[in-house]
Design an enzyme around this catalytic site. Structure first.
Site, PDB file in Angstrom:
ATOM      1  N   SER A   1       4.097   2.454   8.319  1.00 19.12           N
ATOM      2  CA  SER A   1       3.830   1.408   7.329  1.00 19.12           C
ATOM      3  C   SER A   1       5.112   0.897   6.693  1.00 19.12           C
ATOM      4  O   SER A   1       6.038   1.656   6.408  1.00 19.12           O
ATOM      5  CB  SER A   1       2.905   1.934   6.232  1.00 19.12           C
ATOM      6  OG  SER A   1       1.567   1.853   6.615  1.00 19.12           O
TER       7      SER A   1
ATOM      8  N   ASP B   1      -0.073  -7.731   1.267  1.00 18.12           N
ATOM      9  CA  ASP B   1       0.370  -6.331   1.312  1.00 18.12           C
ATOM     10  C   ASP B   1       1.896  -6.235   1.341  1.00 18.12           C
ATOM     11  O   ASP B   1       2.502  -5.787   2.308  1.00 18.12           O
ATOM     12  CB  ASP B   1      -0.235  -5.657   2.548  1.00 18.12           C
ATOM     13  CG  ASP B   1      -0.007  -4.149   2.584  1.00 18.12           C
ATOM     14  OD1 ASP B   1       0.352  -3.576   1.535  1.00 18.12           O
ATOM     15  OD2 ASP B   1      -0.187  -3.562   3.669  1.00 18.12           O
TER      16      ASP B   1
ATOM     17  N   HIS C   1       0.819  -1.217   0.000  1.00 22.59           N
ATOM     18  CA  HIS C   1       0.000   0.000   0.000  1.00 22.59           C
ATOM     19  C   HIS C   1       0.850   1.262   0.000  1.00 22.59           C
ATOM     20  O   HIS C   1       0.360   2.338  -0.334  1.00 22.59           O
ATOM     21  CB  HIS C   1      -0.987  -0.001   1.179  1.00 22.59           C
ATOM     22  CG  HIS C   1      -0.383   0.219   2.517  1.00 22.59           C
ATOM     23  ND1 HIS C   1      -0.119  -0.804   3.408  1.00 22.59           N
ATOM     24  CD2 HIS C   1       0.004   1.364   3.142  1.00 22.59           C
ATOM     25  CE1 HIS C   1       0.397  -0.295   4.514  1.00 22.59           C
ATOM     26  NE2 HIS C   1       0.487   1.010   4.378  1.00 22.59           N
TER      27      HIS C   1
END
Length: 270
Positions: free
Chosen positions: A221, A128, A82
């Site tokens: 992230s 992901d 992402h």
């Protein structure tokens, strides 16, 4: 039941000028955008030296920190899909490695390729994971080194402590941390995580970790979740998504590096 959840890279493009067109498309891929500035930080952690975690690096767009990455081979670093999914081009995309500081003392590596797992689902964050190739090698030194992956199907027992790192925000609506931070958090069993996250789907490509007051959050992230192995660390996960209220009773959700299809994807770039 969980009210809100979000990707932990939501802050990434905050602060870019209006002329940089990646902002809107980037944010379109995140959950709960209205909460993107809530309590983003490595929660409950402390500042650490890059010499302790030399595989950790900052992913940037136009010199702005987006996410964290983990150096996995001479030319490649792994991160969460992402973080890179919205890139239309790789213009301005770099990796900053070799420094505890987010702004000084490190080396800049220009990204030449962006490989996203072919099964990545931007709606559920399943698979992901992405790998970035740089134009010049990550030359090993005291502050830059590769991290090995845990073996395929490797299982970390419930409540065993692992460590997550990152440069996320240190206060609600505040600035990114100027220095690398880390926090030790317990693994949460799949069954417990599924029960707590009843509004979402926890797949075998995810693992959960965290406790109240200790968590990864906005801006972290792609950050490495690592487990110690004698004199080195192994990469067991990467920050994927979690609560809009970081450090709550709900665990953070990470890419499960030991999952067979995640591992086989990463193995191509070792």
């Amino acid at each position: 039941m969980r009210v809100a959840f979000l990707s932990l890279g939501l802050l990434c493009l905050v602060g870019l000028s209006a002329g940089q067109d990646t902002r809107r498309s980037f944010f379109d891929f995140f959950f709960d955008v209205e909460n993107k500035l809530q309590n983003g930080r490595i929660v409950g952690g402390s500042t650490v030296s890059i010499a302790r975690y030399p595989f950790v690096a900052s992913l940037r767009r136009y010199s702005n920190h987006i996410c964290s990455t983990s150096v996995i081979s001479t030319y490649h670093a792994a991160t969460s899909a992402h973080c890179t999914y919205s890139f239309k081009t790789l213009s301005g995309v770099t990796i900053y490695a070799g420094s505890t500081s987010r702004t000084t003392g490190g080396r800049v590596f220009v990204v030449s390729n962006n490989y996203i797992h072919p099964k990545y689902d931007p709606d559920t964050f399943d698979f992901d994971v992405a790998v970035l190739r740089v134009k010049t090698p990550f030359t090993p030194n005291t502050n830059i080194a590769t991290i090995p992956l845990v073996p395929v199907d490797f299982t970390v027992p419930d409540r065993v402590l692992v460590t997550v790192t990152g440069w996320g925000r240190t206060s609600s609506g505040g600035s990114l941390s100027p220095s690398l931070r880390a926090v030790a958090i317990p693994i949460v069993s799949q069954s417990t995580c599924e029960s707590l996250w009843s509004a979402a789907t926890i797949t075998n490509n995810m693992l959960c970790a965290g406790s109240k007051g200790k968590d990864a959050c906005t801006g972290d992230s792609g950050g490495a979740l690592v487990i110690p192995k004698t004199n080195y660390f192994m990469l067991v996960g990467m920050v994927s998504w979690g609560s809009a209220s970081c450090g709550s009773e709900y665990p953070g959700v990470y890419v499960n590096v030991a999952a067979p299809e995640v591992q086989s994807f990463l193995a191509q770039y070792l």
